[in-house]
Motif scaffolding. Structure first.
Motif, PDB file in Angstrom:
ATOM      1  N   PRO A 298       0.824  -1.220   0.000  1.00  0.00           N
ATOM      2  CA  PRO A 298       0.000   0.000   0.000  1.00  0.00           C
ATOM      3  C   PRO A 298       0.851   1.259   0.000  1.00  0.00           C
ATOM      4  CG  PRO A 298       0.065  -0.984   2.199  1.00  0.00           C
ATOM      5  CD  PRO A 298       0.755  -1.954   1.273  1.00  0.00           C
ATOM      6  N   ASP A 299       0.205   2.371  -0.252  1.00  0.00           N
ATOM      7  CA  ASP A 299       0.881   3.663  -0.171  1.00  0.00           C
ATOM      8  C   ASP A 299       1.432   3.885   1.244  1.00  0.00           C
ATOM      9  OD1 ASP A 299      -0.139   3.917  -2.697  1.00  0.00           O
ATOM     10  OD2 ASP A 299      -1.493   5.582  -2.236  1.00  0.00           O
TER      11      ASP A 299
ATOM     12  N   LEU B 176       8.837   3.685  -5.970  1.00  0.00           N
ATOM     13  CA  LEU B 176       9.566   3.743  -4.703  1.00  0.00           C
ATOM     14  C   LEU B 176       9.005   4.856  -3.821  1.00  0.00           C
ATOM     15  CD1 LEU B 176      13.263   3.402  -5.976  1.00  0.00           C
ATOM     16  CD2 LEU B 176      11.745   1.573  -5.190  1.00  0.00           C
ATOM     17  N   ALA B 177       8.704   5.995  -4.434  1.00  0.00           N
ATOM     18  CA  ALA B 177       8.138   7.114  -3.684  1.00  0.00           C
ATOM     19  C   ALA B 177       6.752   6.772  -3.145  1.00  0.00           C
ATOM     20  CB  ALA B 177       8.073   8.358  -4.578  1.00  0.00           C
ATOM     21  N   ARG B 178       5.958   6.077  -3.926  1.00  0.00           N
ATOM     22  CA  ARG B 178       4.581   5.763  -3.508  1.00  0.00           C
ATOM     23  C   ARG B 178       4.536   4.940  -2.231  1.00  0.00           C
ATOM     24  NH1 ARG B 178       1.175   1.705  -3.422  1.00  0.00           N
ATOM     25  NH2 ARG B 178       2.554   0.254  -4.510  1.00  0.00           N
ATOM     26  N   VAL B 179       5.429   3.950  -2.124  1.00  0.00           N
ATOM     27  CA  VAL B 179       5.360   3.034  -0.976  1.00  0.00           C
ATOM     28  C   VAL B 179       6.096   3.590   0.251  1.00  0.00           C
ATOM     29  CG1 VAL B 179       5.109   1.031  -2.472  1.00  0.00           C
ATOM     30  CG2 VAL B 179       7.400   1.701  -1.693  1.00  0.00           C
ATOM     31  N   THR B 180       6.738   4.760   0.111  1.00  0.00           N
ATOM     32  CA  THR B 180       7.475   5.368   1.218  1.00  0.00           C
ATOM     33  C   THR B 180       6.614   6.440   1.873  1.00  0.00           C
ATOM     34  OG1 THR B 180       9.538   4.994   0.002  1.00  0.00           O
ATOM     35  CG2 THR B 180       9.619   6.524   1.852  1.00  0.00           C
ATOM     36  N   ARG B 181       6.530   6.400   3.185  1.00  0.00           N
ATOM     37  CA  ARG B 181       5.650   7.328   3.891  1.00  0.00           C
ATOM     38  C   ARG B 181       6.161   8.771   3.799  1.00  0.00           C
ATOM     39  NH1 ARG B 181       6.947   5.019   9.899  1.00  0.00           N
ATOM     40  NH2 ARG B 181       5.827   3.313   8.892  1.00  0.00           N
ATOM     41  N   ARG B 182       5.265   9.716   4.010  1.00  0.00           N
ATOM     42  CA  ARG B 182       5.646  11.132   4.024  1.00  0.00           C
ATOM     43  C   ARG B 182       6.686  11.353   5.129  1.00  0.00           C
ATOM     44  NH1 ARG B 182       3.693  15.788   2.020  1.00  0.00           N
ATOM     45  NH2 ARG B 182       1.879  14.705   1.130  1.00  0.00           N
ATOM     46  N   GLY B 183       7.771  12.018   4.780  1.00  0.00           N
ATOM     47  CA  GLY B 183       8.856  12.204   5.724  1.00  0.00           C
ATOM     48  C   GLY B 183       9.815  11.039   5.781  1.00  0.00           C
ATOM     49  N   GLY B 184       9.491   9.968   5.046  1.00  0.00           N
ATOM     50  CA  GLY B 184      10.388   8.818   4.965  1.00  0.00           C
ATOM     51  C   GLY B 184      11.505   9.062   3.974  1.00  0.00           C
TER      52      GLY B 184
ATOM     53  N   TYR C 187      24.930   8.115  -5.760  1.00  0.00           N
ATOM     54  CA  TYR C 187      24.106   7.865  -4.589  1.00  0.00           C
ATOM     55  C   TYR C 187      23.197   9.057  -4.358  1.00  0.00           C
ATOM     56  CZ  TYR C 187      22.704   7.230   0.286  1.00  0.00           C
ATOM     57  OH  TYR C 187      21.978   7.097   1.438  1.00  0.00           O
ATOM     58  N   VAL C 188      21.911   8.756  -4.160  1.00  0.00           N
ATOM     59  CA  VAL C 188      20.926   9.801  -3.836  1.00  0.00           C
ATOM     60  C   VAL C 188      20.099   9.320  -2.649  1.00  0.00           C
ATOM     61  CG1 VAL C 188      18.830  10.965  -4.608  1.00  0.00           C
ATOM     62  CG2 VAL C 188      20.803  10.818  -6.129  1.00  0.00           C
ATOM     63  N   LEU C 189      20.033  10.159  -1.651  1.00  0.00           N
ATOM     64  CA  LEU C 189      19.119   9.987  -0.520  1.00  0.00           C
ATOM     65  C   LEU C 189      18.065  11.065  -0.639  1.00  0.00           C
ATOM     66  CD1 LEU C 189      18.449   8.635   2.257  1.00  0.00           C
ATOM     67  CD2 LEU C 189      19.797  10.476   3.289  1.00  0.00           C
ATOM     68  N   ALA C 190      16.810  10.663  -0.676  1.00  0.00           N
ATOM     69  CA  ALA C 190      15.729  11.633  -0.874  1.00  0.00           C
ATOM     70  C   ALA C 190      14.633  11.417   0.163  1.00  0.00           C
ATOM     71  CB  ALA C 190      15.147  11.499  -2.280  1.00  0.00           C
ATOM     72  N   GLU C 191      13.906  12.487   0.426  1.00  0.00           N
ATOM     73  CA  GLU C 191      12.827  12.449   1.419  1.00  0.00           C
ATOM     74  C   GLU C 191      11.477  12.433   0.726  1.00  0.00           C
ATOM     75  OE1 GLU C 191      12.706  14.591   5.533  1.00  0.00           O
ATOM     76  OE2 GLU C 191      11.840  15.954   4.029  1.00  0.00           O
ATOM     77  N   GLY C 192      10.581  11.636   1.263  1.00  0.00           N
ATOM     78  CA  GLY C 192       9.234  11.557   0.705  1.00  0.00           C
ATOM     79  C   GLY C 192       8.334  12.683   1.159  1.00  0.00           C
TER      80      GLY C 192
ATOM     81  N   THR D 102      11.671   3.622   5.247  1.00  0.00           N
ATOM     82  CA  THR D 102      12.816   3.731   4.333  1.00  0.00           C
ATOM     83  C   THR D 102      12.653   2.712   3.219  1.00  0.00           C
ATOM     84  OG1 THR D 102      14.285   4.372   6.150  1.00  0.00           O
ATOM     85  CG2 THR D 102      15.332   3.599   4.121  1.00  0.00           C
ATOM     86  N   THR D 103      12.944   3.132   2.004  1.00  0.00           N
ATOM     87  CA  THR D 103      12.982   2.223   0.861  1.00  0.00           C
ATOM     88  C   THR D 103      14.356   2.325   0.230  1.00  0.00           C
ATOM     89  OG1 THR D 103      10.611   2.510   0.453  1.00  0.00           O
ATOM     90  CG2 THR D 103      11.940   1.643  -1.356  1.00  0.00           C
TER      91      THR D 103
END
Length: 252
Positions: free
Chosen positions: A88-89, A114-122, A247-252, A94-95
């Motif tokens: 689910p969304d 990847l963004a969809r399954v990661t929670r806001r602020g994840g 390498y990229v670390l990004a926030e949802g 962390t993904t």
């Protein structure tokens, strides 16, 4: 059929150890809470995350990879492929996607998932090979050239689907998926690998070098093997090869 089908063990002893180079960094940047490892391969990153206390789910598209990964993560390995994950969304804190986005047929759709399954602020942590020539590829290429090997047609993405193989290119995919890049950099490490293990990945059919090897006649395969091992006896110390990744670390 996946390009990795039937090569799980060859990958584990060869290029799997190369791909393990960024694992510590990815886990250091992970948040507490459930972690999804997409494209888990033989399960090294996911197993390390579980040992660090994360509730972990691992995903891979290749059935052979999931069998190997499940040996260290029973009950937590799922067969699935980007860009469609059976979650689910907002399901994960962390993904991780370690050398996955550079192998999928639609990188933008993959990162959006990847963004969809990661929670806001994840967090979404991704690596990709860059366009810089790999040190190991020079050794393998020399052996192929010595044997007269002819590479099969390259499997390239259409221009409208491809992305620049650099930290900035990977960050562009993240931003396009609505993620906020926090870290955009190169990771560098030294890959220590016995020559026999590196060549086992080639003869086992792993990725592009493996496809090239398997496309040759037996005579060419034997000549390439002899050329690769000519100056690398089995009892010599492991090869030490420079490696670099985006390498990229990004926030949802």
């Amino acid at each position: 059929m996946s390009a990795w089908s039937g090569v799980a063990e060859a990958y584990r002893v060869s290029f799997g150890t190369l791909c393990a180079g960024p694992v510590d960094r990815l886990l250091a940047d992970a948040l507490d809470g459930p972690l999804l490892d997409v494209g888990c391969g033989t399960g090294g990153l996911a197993a390390s995350a579980a040992s660090a206390g994360h509730p972990v789910v691992a995903v891979d598209a290749d059935p052979d990879m999931t069998v190997v990964a499940a040996a260290s993560l029973p009950g937590r390995v799922v067969g699935a492929a980007l860009p469609r994950l059976p979650f689910p969304d907002d399901a994960f804190a962390t993904t991780t996607a370690n050398f996955v986005v550079n192998h999928v047929p639609d990188p933008r759709a993959a990162v959006a998932e990847l963004a969809r399954v990661t929670r806001r602020g994840g967090r979404v942590a991704m690596t990709s090979w860059t366009s810089a020539p790999a040190a190991w590829a020079g050794l393998v290429g020399d052996a192929f050239a010595s044997a007269g090997a002819v590479a099969p047609p390259a499997q390239r993405l259409a221009p409208e689907l491809d992305f620049e193989r650099s930290p900035e290119g990977l960050a562009g995919l993240a931003a396009g998926a609505g993620l906020q890049p926090l870290t955009v950099t190169e990771l560098r490490w030294t890959w220590e690998v016995p020559a026999a293990d590196l060549w086992a990945g080639v003869t086992g059919g792993v990725a592009g070098p493996g496809r090239t090897f398997l496309a040759q006649s037996r005579e060419v395969q034997e000549a390439a093997t002899a050329a690769f091992h000519a100056d690398r006896p089995a009892d010599r110390a492991p090869l030490r090869l420079a490696a670099v990744a985006a390498y990229v670390l990004a926030e949802g």
